[in-house]
Design a protein around this motif. Structure first.
Motif, PDB file in Angstrom:
ATOM      1  N   PRO A  31       0.817  -1.224   0.000  1.00 43.40           N
ATOM      2  CA  PRO A  31       0.000   0.000   0.000  1.00 43.40           C
ATOM      3  C   PRO A  31       0.846   1.267   0.000  1.00 43.40           C
ATOM      4  O   PRO A  31       2.059   1.233   0.209  1.00 43.40           O
ATOM      5  CB  PRO A  31      -0.766  -0.116   1.319  1.00 43.40           C
ATOM      6  N   PHE A  32       0.155   2.373  -0.218  1.00 40.32           N
ATOM      7  CA  PHE A  32       0.739   3.684   0.030  1.00 40.32           C
ATOM      8  C   PHE A  32       0.321   4.112   1.442  1.00 40.32           C
ATOM      9  O   PHE A  32      -0.812   3.893   1.842  1.00 40.32           O
ATOM     10  CB  PHE A  32       0.226   4.695  -0.994  1.00 40.32           C
ATOM     11  N   LEU A  33       1.232   4.705   2.174  1.00 37.28           N
ATOM     12  CA  LEU A  33       0.952   5.120   3.554  1.00 37.28           C
ATOM     13  C   LEU A  33       1.012   6.629   3.696  1.00 37.28           C
ATOM     14  O   LEU A  33       1.799   7.299   3.010  1.00 37.28           O
ATOM     15  CB  LEU A  33       1.965   4.476   4.514  1.00 37.28           C
ATOM     16  N   PHE A  34       0.192   7.138   4.609  1.00 36.78           N
ATOM     17  CA  PHE A  34       0.083   8.587   4.803  1.00 36.78           C
ATOM     18  C   PHE A  34      -0.025   8.906   6.296  1.00 36.78           C
ATOM     19  O   PHE A  34      -0.483   8.090   7.083  1.00 36.78           O
ATOM     20  CB  PHE A  34      -1.182   9.125   4.118  1.00 36.78           C
ATOM     21  N   TRP A  35       0.385  10.114   6.642  1.00 36.42           N
ATOM     22  CA  TRP A  35       0.099  10.681   7.957  1.00 36.42           C
ATOM     23  C   TRP A  35      -0.710  11.956   7.769  1.00 36.42           C
ATOM     24  O   TRP A  35      -0.344  12.821   6.976  1.00 36.42           O
ATOM     25  CB  TRP A  35       1.378  11.005   8.726  1.00 36.42           C
ATOM     26  N   TYR A  36      -1.828  12.022   8.511  1.00 36.21           N
ATOM     27  CA  TYR A  36      -2.658  13.215   8.548  1.00 36.21           C
ATOM     28  C   TYR A  36      -2.586  13.807   9.952  1.00 36.21           C
ATOM     29  O   TYR A  36      -2.433  13.083  10.934  1.00 36.21           O
ATOM     30  CB  TYR A  36      -4.121  12.882   8.229  1.00 36.21           C
ATOM     31  N   VAL A  37      -2.736  15.133  10.059  1.00 38.53           N
ATOM     32  CA  VAL A  37      -2.738  15.816  11.342  1.00 38.53           C
ATOM     33  C   VAL A  37      -4.012  16.646  11.468  1.00 38.53           C
ATOM     34  O   VAL A  37      -4.476  17.244  10.492  1.00 38.53           O
ATOM     35  CB  VAL A  37      -1.484  16.713  11.510  1.00 38.53           C
ATOM     36  N   GLN A  38      -4.583  16.616  12.656  1.00 39.83           N
ATOM     37  CA  GLN A  38      -5.803  17.383  12.916  1.00 39.83           C
ATOM     38  C   GLN A  38      -5.621  18.188  14.197  1.00 39.83           C
ATOM     39  O   GLN A  38      -5.592  17.625  15.298  1.00 39.83           O
ATOM     40  CB  GLN A  38      -7.011  16.458  13.046  1.00 39.83           C
ATOM     41  N   HIS A  39      -5.515  19.497  14.055  1.00 38.27           N
ATOM     42  CA  HIS A  39      -5.446  20.359  15.231  1.00 38.27           C
ATOM     43  C   HIS A  39      -6.853  20.608  15.765  1.00 38.27           C
ATOM     44  O   HIS A  39      -7.844  20.434  15.046  1.00 38.27           O
ATOM     45  CB  HIS A  39      -4.744  21.670  14.888  1.00 38.27           C
ATOM     46  N   LEU A  40      -6.913  21.039  17.012  1.00 33.70           N
ATOM     47  CA  LEU A  40      -8.194  21.198  17.702  1.00 33.70           C
ATOM     48  C   LEU A  40      -9.142  22.079  16.910  1.00 33.70           C
ATOM     49  O   LEU A  40      -8.773  23.163  16.472  1.00 33.70           O
ATOM     50  CB  LEU A  40      -7.940  21.781  19.090  1.00 33.70           C
ATOM     51  N   ASN A  41     -10.356  21.579  16.720  1.00 37.83           N
ATOM     52  CA  ASN A  41     -11.417  22.302  16.004  1.00 37.83           C
ATOM     53  C   ASN A  41     -11.078  22.604  14.537  1.00 37.83           C
ATOM     54  O   ASN A  41     -11.631  23.541  13.961  1.00 37.83           O
ATOM     55  CB  ASN A  41     -11.761  23.600  16.729  1.00 37.83           C
ATOM     56  N   GLU A  42     -10.186  21.828  13.972  1.00 34.03           N
ATOM     57  CA  GLU A  42      -9.870  21.977  12.554  1.00 34.03           C
ATOM     58  C   GLU A  42     -10.125  20.663  11.806  1.00 34.03           C
ATOM     59  O   GLU A  42     -10.352  19.620  12.417  1.00 34.03           O
ATOM     60  CB  GLU A  42      -8.418  22.406  12.371  1.00 34.03           C
ATOM     61  N   ALA A  43     -10.061  20.734  10.493  1.00 33.03           N
ATOM     62  CA  ALA A  43     -10.209  19.543   9.671  1.00 33.03           C
ATOM     63  C   ALA A  43      -8.867  18.816   9.554  1.00 33.03           C
ATOM     64  O   ALA A  43      -7.807  19.443   9.659  1.00 33.03           O
ATOM     65  CB  ALA A  43     -10.712  19.924   8.285  1.00 33.03           C
ATOM     66  N   PRO A  44      -8.871  17.509   9.358  1.00 31.17           N
ATOM     67  CA  PRO A  44      -7.615  16.794   9.120  1.00 31.17           C
ATOM     68  C   PRO A  44      -6.928  17.293   7.843  1.00 31.17           C
ATOM     69  O   PRO A  44      -7.599  17.636   6.866  1.00 31.17           O
ATOM     70  CB  PRO A  44      -8.060  15.336   8.949  1.00 31.17           C
ATOM     71  N   LYS A  45      -5.587  17.319   7.873  1.00 33.56           N
ATOM     72  CA  LYS A  45      -4.812  17.730   6.713  1.00 33.56           C
ATOM     73  C   LYS A  45      -3.674  16.758   6.499  1.00 33.56           C
ATOM     74  O   LYS A  45      -3.107  16.233   7.463  1.00 33.56           O
ATOM     75  CB  LYS A  45      -4.245  19.137   6.910  1.00 33.56           C
ATOM     76  N   LEU A  46      -3.310  16.554   5.236  1.00 30.09           N
ATOM     77  CA  LEU A  46      -2.206  15.660   4.919  1.00 30.09           C
ATOM     78  C   LEU A  46      -0.892  16.236   5.449  1.00 30.09           C
ATOM     79  O   LEU A  46      -0.556  17.386   5.193  1.00 30.09           O
ATOM     80  CB  LEU A  46      -2.117  15.466   3.408  1.00 30.09           C
ATOM     81  N   LEU A  47      -0.149  15.413   6.180  1.00 31.39           N
ATOM     82  CA  LEU A  47       1.150  15.823   6.704  1.00 31.39           C
ATOM     83  C   LEU A  47       2.269  15.310   5.797  1.00 31.39           C
ATOM     84  O   LEU A  47       3.140  16.058   5.388  1.00 31.39           O
ATOM     85  CB  LEU A  47       1.324  15.280   8.129  1.00 31.39           C
ATOM     86  N   LEU A  48       2.272  14.017   5.507  1.00 26.58           N
ATOM     87  CA  LEU A  48       3.242  13.465   4.570  1.00 26.58           C
ATOM     88  C   LEU A  48       2.778  12.096   4.087  1.00 26.58           C
ATOM     89  O   LEU A  48       1.842  11.517   4.626  1.00 26.58           O
ATOM     90  CB  LEU A  48       4.637  13.393   5.176  1.00 26.58           C
ATOM     91  N   LYS A  49       3.450  11.617   3.040  1.00 28.44           N
ATOM     92  CA  LYS A  49       3.060  10.350   2.447  1.00 28.44           C
ATOM     93  C   LYS A  49       4.296   9.581   1.991  1.00 28.44           C
ATOM     94  O   LYS A  49       5.347  10.174   1.752  1.00 28.44           O
ATOM     95  CB  LYS A  49       2.122  10.562   1.260  1.00 28.44           C
ATOM     96  N   SER A  50       4.160   8.285   1.904  1.00 25.16           N
ATOM     97  CA  SER A  50       5.271   7.435   1.492  1.00 25.16           C
ATOM     98  C   SER A  50       5.507   7.583  -0.004  1.00 25.16           C
ATOM     99  O   SER A  50       4.600   7.902  -0.758  1.00 25.16           O
ATOM    100  CB  SER A  50       4.980   5.968   1.823  1.00 25.16           C
ATOM    101  N   PHE A  51       6.746   7.369  -0.389  1.00 24.87           N
ATOM    102  CA  PHE A  51       7.079   7.398  -1.802  1.00 24.87           C
ATOM    103  C   PHE A  51       7.702   6.069  -2.186  1.00 24.87           C
ATOM    104  O   PHE A  51       8.112   5.306  -1.337  1.00 24.87           O
ATOM    105  CB  PHE A  51       8.087   8.529  -2.095  1.00 24.87           C
ATOM    106  N   THR A  52       7.810   5.814  -3.460  1.00 24.37           N
ATOM    107  CA  THR A  52       8.402   4.565  -3.919  1.00 24.37           C
ATOM    108  C   THR A  52       9.816   4.774  -4.448  1.00 24.37           C
ATOM    109  O   THR A  52      10.440   3.860  -4.932  1.00 24.37           O
ATOM    110  CB  THR A  52       7.554   3.933  -5.028  1.00 24.37           C
ATOM    111  N   ASP A  53      10.333   6.012  -4.337  1.00 18.30           N
ATOM    112  CA  ASP A  53      11.648   6.278  -4.909  1.00 18.30           C
ATOM    113  C   ASP A  53      12.734   6.334  -3.838  1.00 18.30           C
ATOM    114  O   ASP A  53      13.775   6.949  -4.035  1.00 18.30           O
ATOM    115  CB  ASP A  53      11.621   7.577  -5.706  1.00 18.30           C
TER     116      ASP A  53
END
Lengths: 112, 114
Positions: A31-53
């Motif tokens: 799979p591809f893997l990701f980290w999302y971050v959600q600060h208080l009272n905010e929407a989740p946002k993409l923090l970083l993602k895995s690459f294949t290179d």
């Protein structure tokens, strides 16, 4: 089915100490893997993602390395900041599949 | 900046009532998603869509229906709401091919079912 496991529900650290949030996954395919971050009272946002290179993804001082041998994608930062306090989600998707599956999340609290 | 807006932001419903949560995106993304967020469970996928007219079941679709009448709009429908559906619901849009991982979330809709 495909799944993501985040073993720590709550992590509390002192400012300046290193951060490591655990993420392991189960998937029939690579799979591809990701980290999302959600600060208080905010929407989740993409923090970083895995690459294949073989480049290690980094963002805002955070980095993560995909280890296929151990099915892990742990999130790390060398020195925690107060502003890092947030809810962090690990997620995965499969190539060609639009479904994105999230883990249960880890709430990170940084204290002075 | 990508824009996903949800309405209503807060809703109180009675058990057995019908609830419709609406989502609009201006990103021109083909894919849209509905998740619910609960402590201890994280974000769980309810339904998603590849484009107008399509809906797909996610991991927890029971008790929910979805509708995608256009590229921009994606609704989540609770025909007979139950207290167990009390949660915060997030809509998201995303580019083609889930491997990009770039989901743009709305601000969330807090639903309380009494």
């Amino acid at each position: 089915g495909d799944s993501v496991t985040q073993t720590e529900g709550l992590v509390t650290l002192t400012e300046g100490l290193p951060v490591m949030l655990n993420c392991t996954y189960q998937s029939t395919y690579s799979p591809f893997l990701f980290w999302y971050v959600q600060h208080l009272n905010e929407a989740p946002k993409l923090l970083l993602k895995s690459f294949t290179d073989n480049k290690r993804p980094e963002h805002q001082g955070f980095h993560a390395t995909l280890h296929k041998s151990s099915s892990s994608f742990h999130l790390q930062k060398s020195s925690a900041q107060l502003s890092d306090s947030a809810l962090y989600y690990c997620a995965l998707s499969l190539y060609g599949n639009e479904k994105i599956t999230f883990g249960a999340g880890t709430k990170l609290t940084i204290k002075p | 900046e990508a824009a996903v807006t949800q309405s209503p932001r807060n809703k109180v419903a009675v058990t057995g009532g019908k609830v419709t949560l609406s989502c609009n995106q201006t990103n021109n993304h083909n894919n849209m998603y509905w998740y619910r967020q609960d402590t201890g469970h994280g974000l769980r996928l309810i339904h998603y869509s590849y484009g107008a007219g399509s809906t797909e079941k996610g991991d927890i679709p029971d008790g929910y229906k979805a509708s995608r009448p256009s590229q921009e709009n994606f609704s989540l429908i609770l025909e007979l709401a139950t207290p167990s559906q009390t949660s915060v619901y997030f809509c998201a849009s995303g580019e083609d091919r889930g491997n990009t991982g770039q989901l743009y979330f709305g601000e969330g809709s807090k639903l309380t079912v009494l």
